[in-house]
Design an enzyme around this catalytic site. Structure first.
Site, short mmCIF file in Angstrom:
data_model
loop_
_atom_site.label_atom_id
_atom_site.label_comp_id
_atom_site.label_asym_id
_atom_site.label_seq_id
_atom_site.Cartn_x
_atom_site.Cartn_y
_atom_site.Cartn_z
N ASP A 98 -2.05 14.65 12.84
CA ASP A 98 -2.05 15.98 12.22
C ASP A 98 -1.35 15.95 10.87
O ASP A 98 -1.84 16.50 9.88
CB ASP A 98 -1.37 17.00 13.14
CG ASP A 98 -2.24 17.40 14.33
OD1 ASP A 98 -3.43 17.02 14.33
OD2 ASP A 98 -1.73 18.06 15.24
N HIS A 144 -6.98 -6.64 0.68
CA HIS A 144 -5.88 -5.68 0.58
C HIS A 144 -4.67 -6.11 1.41
O HIS A 144 -3.53 -5.92 0.99
CB HIS A 144 -6.38 -4.31 1.02
CG HIS A 144 -5.39 -3.21 0.87
ND1 HIS A 144 -4.72 -2.95 -0.31
CD2 HIS A 144 -4.92 -2.29 1.77
CE1 HIS A 144 -3.90 -1.91 -0.14
NE2 HIS A 144 -4.01 -1.51 1.10
N SER A 147 0.84 -1.20 0.00
CA SER A 147 0.00 0.00 0.00
C SER A 147 0.88 1.25 0.00
O SER A 147 1.65 1.46 -0.93
CB SER A 147 -0.96 -0.06 1.19
OG SER A 147 -2.08 0.77 1.00
#
Length: 314
Positions: free
Chosen positions: A236, A295, A140
Site C-alpha cells: 500500500d 541493474h 537503486s
C-alpha cells in the site's frame, strides 16, 4: 542477465526472513493477507513522520576504519548483500552494516515513504551504532537514499557509492508501477498447500511480468504468516508513494566528498544525459562501468562489484 546468480541472491531474502537479527527494531513489521498489505501504524501519515527502528545486521571489524553500509533497492532486503558483506568484512577488516529499508524486509511498516524519511531513518540509526562517518553503498532506491543523506548530512558520509542509479529520473524503472499493481492483485484461496499457492501466485504475476528472474525476485517477499502466505512488503505504501521513489528530490547543495557511480554495462538506468546533474550535485564523482552486468551488479558480477568498491576505497 545471469538469472541464476541473480535469483540465488534474491532467494536469500525468503530463506532468511524468519531469522532474528542483531538490530531487529522494537516494532515488528505487519504482514498482510494476499493481496493487500496494511501498514502496522494503520492509518494516515503523520504531519512530521518519525524515524523507524530499522532491522539491520552488523559485522564486526576495525573501529579505526570507516564502516561500510549497504542499502538495498526497491522490493529487496538486507540479505541481498549477505555474501558481499561477509566477503567485504573478511577482505578489508572493516565493519559492515546491512539494513532493511522501512516497508521492506524485517523493518517496520509505515504509511510514510520518501527519500527524505528514509534518510532520516539512517540519520537516527548510524550515529546510534557509532558508525559515522561511514562509506555509503546504495543500490537503486538505496543509492538515492544514500545520495540524499550525503547531501543533507555530509559529515555522516566519508564517501559515497551509488550503484546503477542517478539523481535523474530514467526509464529503467518504468516497469515498477506495473510490478506493484500485479503484486496487489494476487489472490490465493485459503487451504492451498504452500507449493501450490506459490505456483498460483507466479502464474498470476506472469500475465504482467514475463521475466522469470524478476517474478522470482518479487516472490521472495511472499512469506508464510499464521499458515497463510502474505506479502512482507508494504505494498500500500509503495503504491501510494512510488512516483516519489522514481524521482530524486530537488537539491541545491553539493556533496564534496569522494563519490563513485558504479553502472552496469548492460543496464538502462543511467544515461550519459544524467552526467551534468551528477557532476552538479557530486563534483568529485567518478563514473565506472562493470561490463556484462545489468541493474543488479552485486548479484550478477559479485567479484567485479567488490573489486570496484575496494579500488575506490584505496
Amino acid at each position: 542477465v545471469r538469472a541464476g546468480q541473480l535469483l540465488a541472491s534474491m532467494l536469500r531474502c525468503t530463506r532468511a526472513w524468519k531469522l532474528p537479527r542483531e538490530g531487529l527494531g522494537s516494532h515488528s513489521p505487519s504482514f498482510a493477507r494476499v493481496p493487500v498489505a496494511p501498514s502496522s501504524s494503520g492509518g494516515r501519515g503523520e504531519a512530521e513522520p518519525r524515524p523507524l527502528p530499522l532491522s539491520y545486521r552488523l559485522l564486526d571489524g576495525e573501529a579505526a576504519l570507516p564502516a561500510v553500509v549497504f542499502l538495498h533497492g526497491i522490493f529487496g532486503c538486507k540479505t541481498n548483500f549477505n555474501s558481499i558483506a561477509k566477503a567485504f568484512a573478511q577482505q578489508t577488516g572493516r565493519r559492515v552494516l546491512t539494513v532493511d529499508a522501512r516497508n521492506h524486509g524485517n523493518s517496520p511498516h509505515s504509511p510514510d515513504m520518501s527519500y527524505e524519511i528514509m534518510s532520516q531513518d539512517l540519520q537516527d540509526l548510524l550515529p546510534r551504532l557509532g558508525l559515522v562517518p561511514c562509506v555509503m553503498v546504495g543500490h537503486s532506491m538505496g543509492g538515492r537514499t544514500a545520495m540524499l543523506l550525503a547531501l543533507q548530512r555530509p559529515e555522516l558520509v566519508e564517501r559515497l557509492i551509488a550503484v546503477d542509479i542517478s539523481p535523474v529520473e530514467g526509464t529503467g524503472s518504468s516497469h515498477f508501477p506495473a510490478y506493484v499493481a500485479a503484486m496487489r492483485t494476487v489472490s490465493i484461496p485459503d487451504g492451498l498447500p504452500q507449493s501450490r499457492a506459490r505456483k498460483l501466485a507466479d502464474e498470476q504475476l506472469s500475465s504482467v511480468i514475463q521475466n522469470l528472474a524478476v517474478r522470482q525476485y518479487l516472490l521472495t517477499n511472499l512469506v508464510e504468516v499464521d499458515g497463510r502466505l502474505a506479502w512482507r512488503l508494504n505494498l500500500d505504501a509503495l503504491a501510494q508513494h512510488l512516483d516519489k521513489l522514481l524521482t530524486f528530490p530537488q537539491r541545491q547543495e553539493s556533496y564534496l566528498g569522494p563519490t563513485l557511480f558504479l553502472l552496469g554495462g548492460n543496464s538502462q538506468f543511467v544515461h550519459p544525459s544524467h552526467h551534468p546533474e551528477i557532476m552538479r550535485l557530486f563534483p568529485r564523482a567518478q563514473i565506472q562501468t562493470v561490463p556484462n552486468a545489468g541493474h543488479w551488479i552485486h548479484a550478477e558480477r559479485p567479484q567485479d562489484f567488490i573489486a570496484a568498491i575496494r579500488g575506490f576505497l584505496v
